[in-house]
Write an enzyme that holds these catalytic residues in place. Structure first.
Site, PDB file in Angstrom:
ATOM      1  N   HIS A  77      16.720  11.088  49.604  1.00 23.59           N
ATOM      2  CA  HIS A  77      17.281  10.398  48.445  1.00 23.59           C
ATOM      3  C   HIS A  77      17.576  11.400  47.320  1.00 23.59           C
ATOM      4  O   HIS A  77      18.625  11.370  46.713  1.00 23.59           O
ATOM      5  CB  HIS A  77      16.290   9.327  47.982  1.00 23.59           C
ATOM      6  N   ASP A  81      14.622   9.637  38.349  1.00 20.82           N
ATOM      7  CA  ASP A  81      13.539   8.668  38.491  1.00 20.82           C
ATOM      8  C   ASP A  81      13.627   8.173  39.917  1.00 20.82           C
ATOM      9  O   ASP A  81      14.711   7.841  40.413  1.00 20.82           O
ATOM     10  CB  ASP A  81      13.647   7.515  37.496  1.00 20.82           C
ATOM     11  N   SER A  82      12.505   8.175  40.582  1.00 21.22           N
ATOM     12  CA  SER A  82      12.529   7.871  42.005  1.00 21.22           C
ATOM     13  C   SER A  82      11.308   7.061  42.384  1.00 21.22           C
ATOM     14  O   SER A  82      10.360   6.942  41.604  1.00 21.22           O
ATOM     15  CB  SER A  82      12.592   9.169  42.818  1.00 21.22           C
ATOM     16  N   ASP A  84       5.314  10.956  51.213  1.00 19.66           N
ATOM     17  CA  ASP A  84       5.917  11.596  52.400  1.00 19.66           C
ATOM     18  C   ASP A  84       5.078  11.424  53.673  1.00 19.66           C
ATOM     19  O   ASP A  84       5.640  11.174  54.748  1.00 19.66           O
ATOM     20  CB  ASP A  84       6.164  13.091  52.142  1.00 19.66           C
ATOM     21  N   LYS A 142      14.186  18.017  54.857  1.00 18.40           N
ATOM     22  CA  LYS A 142      13.963  16.924  53.893  1.00 18.40           C
ATOM     23  C   LYS A 142      15.051  16.956  52.813  1.00 18.40           C
ATOM     24  O   LYS A 142      15.623  15.916  52.474  1.00 18.40           O
ATOM     25  CB  LYS A 142      12.572  17.016  53.252  1.00 18.40           C
TER      26      LYS A 142
HETATM   27  P1  IMP Z   1       8.689   9.315  38.827  1.00 17.67           P
HETATM   28  O1  IMP Z   1       8.211  10.690  38.456  1.00 17.67           O
HETATM   29  O2  IMP Z   1       8.370   8.272  37.846  1.00 17.67           O
HETATM   30  O3  IMP Z   1      10.145   9.334  39.234  1.00 17.67           O
HETATM   31  O4  IMP Z   1       7.823   8.927  40.100  1.00 17.67           O
HETATM   32  C1  IMP Z   1       8.260   9.105  41.380  1.00 17.67           C
HETATM   33  C2  IMP Z   1       7.148   8.764  42.354  1.00 17.67           C
HETATM   34  O5  IMP Z   1       7.750   8.204  43.513  1.00 17.67           O
HETATM   35  C3  IMP Z   1       6.400  10.006  42.829  1.00 17.67           C
HETATM   36  O6  IMP Z   1       5.252  10.259  42.080  1.00 17.67           O
HETATM   37  C4  IMP Z   1       6.053   9.637  44.266  1.00 17.67           C
HETATM   38  O7  IMP Z   1       4.913   8.836  44.276  1.00 17.67           O
HETATM   39  C5  IMP Z   1       7.238   8.786  44.678  1.00 17.67           C
HETATM   40  N1  IMP Z   1       8.301   9.642  45.271  1.00 17.67           N
HETATM   41  C6  IMP Z   1       9.521   9.913  44.763  1.00 17.67           C
HETATM   42  N2  IMP Z   1      10.206  10.741  45.558  1.00 17.67           N
HETATM   43  C7  IMP Z   1       9.383  11.012  46.589  1.00 17.67           C
HETATM   44  C8  IMP Z   1       9.541  11.839  47.745  1.00 17.67           C
HETATM   45  O8  IMP Z   1      10.542  12.533  47.966  1.00 17.67           O
HETATM   46  N3  IMP Z   1       8.489  11.841  48.581  1.00 17.67           N
HETATM   47  C9  IMP Z   1       7.358  11.115  48.380  1.00 17.67           C
HETATM   48  N4  IMP Z   1       7.150  10.363  47.307  1.00 17.67           N
HETATM   49  C10 IMP Z   1       8.172  10.303  46.408  1.00 17.67           C
END
Ligand code: IMP
Length: 204
Positions: free
Chosen positions: A188, A75-76, A163, A183
């Site tokens: 992260h 989760d990011s 990005d 990248k």
């Molecule tokens: P998740 O799928 O709920 O973890 O949503 C992560 C969201 O965070 C993604 O849809 C992007 O909007 C943003 N995100 C996470 N990692 C990145 C990255 O490496 N680059 C750009 N946006 C990111």
């Protein structure tokens, strides 16, 4: 036993094409075979947590339960200091559920309109978890953080999500202007995944 077994298949709890591509690239030299959950017919799990780590565990648990395999989930999101950490766990749905990357990015630029460059500090966070099975009470949890700044306008065509507006100070360009390998080295997600691979008993 904390490690993955040799040749083991693991389900990856994500349908985000950008993420799946990066994670597969990072794991391609490992002995682990990662299958995106979409290929196994695993439905998307609702992210009901209030923290990255809760959401990562919720997603991994759902994928492990439906597939019967061990699961990896990340989760990011991006935390912007001038917005008190928003959009954070809501990064994927900042402009609403089902919003596109460009809609989210435009909303972020709009929210930061008039904020000077030195106050546009931000960071990507990634929580990566591994569950041996859906009831695993001791998930492996690894975190990566990538510091940068939000640009005034988008730059670059690579990557995904935020990005194009994420300025990487050490490289003097946006994350979307970096080659994929650079990248992955800095990001992260790269940091968190390499830490997880170390925990699983693989090489860095
Ligand atoms: P998740 O799928 O709920 O973890 O949503 C992560 C969201 O965070 C993604 O849809 C992007 O909007 C943003 N995100 C996470 N990692 C990145 C990255 O490496 N680059 C750009 N946006 C990111």
């Amino acid at each position: 036993m904390s490690g993955a077994r040799r040749g083991e298949s693991i389900v990856l709890a994500s349908n985000n094409i950008g993420k799946v591509r990066e994670i597969n690239e990072l794991l391609k030299t490992e002995r682990i075979r990662v299958l995106p959950q979409g290929e196994l017919g695993v439905p998307e799990t609702e992210e009901t947590g209030l923290t990255f780590v809760e959401n990562a565990i919720i997603k991994a648990r759902g994928a492990a339960r439906h597939s019967g395999l061990a699961a990896i989930a990340d989760d990011s999101g991006i935390e912007v200091d001038a917005l008190n950490g928003a959009p954070g766990i809501y990064s994927a749905r900042f402009a609403g559920v089902g919003a596109s990357d460009s809609e989210n990015l435009e909303k972020l630029l709009e929210a930061l309109r008039g904020v000077p460059q030195d106050e546009r500090t931000a960071r990507f966070q990634c929580l990566m978890v591994y569950l041996r099975h859906s009831e695993d009470p001791t998930p492996l949890i690894c975190q990566g953080t990538w510091e940068g700044r939000i640009l005034l306008t988008p730059r670059g065509e690579n990557g995904f999500g935020y990005d194009p507006v994420f300025y990487v100070p050490g490289e003097d360009c946006s994350a979307a202007e970096l080659p994929a390998a650079t990248k992955n080295r800095l990001s992260h997600r790269g940091q968190a995944l390499r830490a997880l691979v170390r925990c699983l008993g693989g090489a860095d």
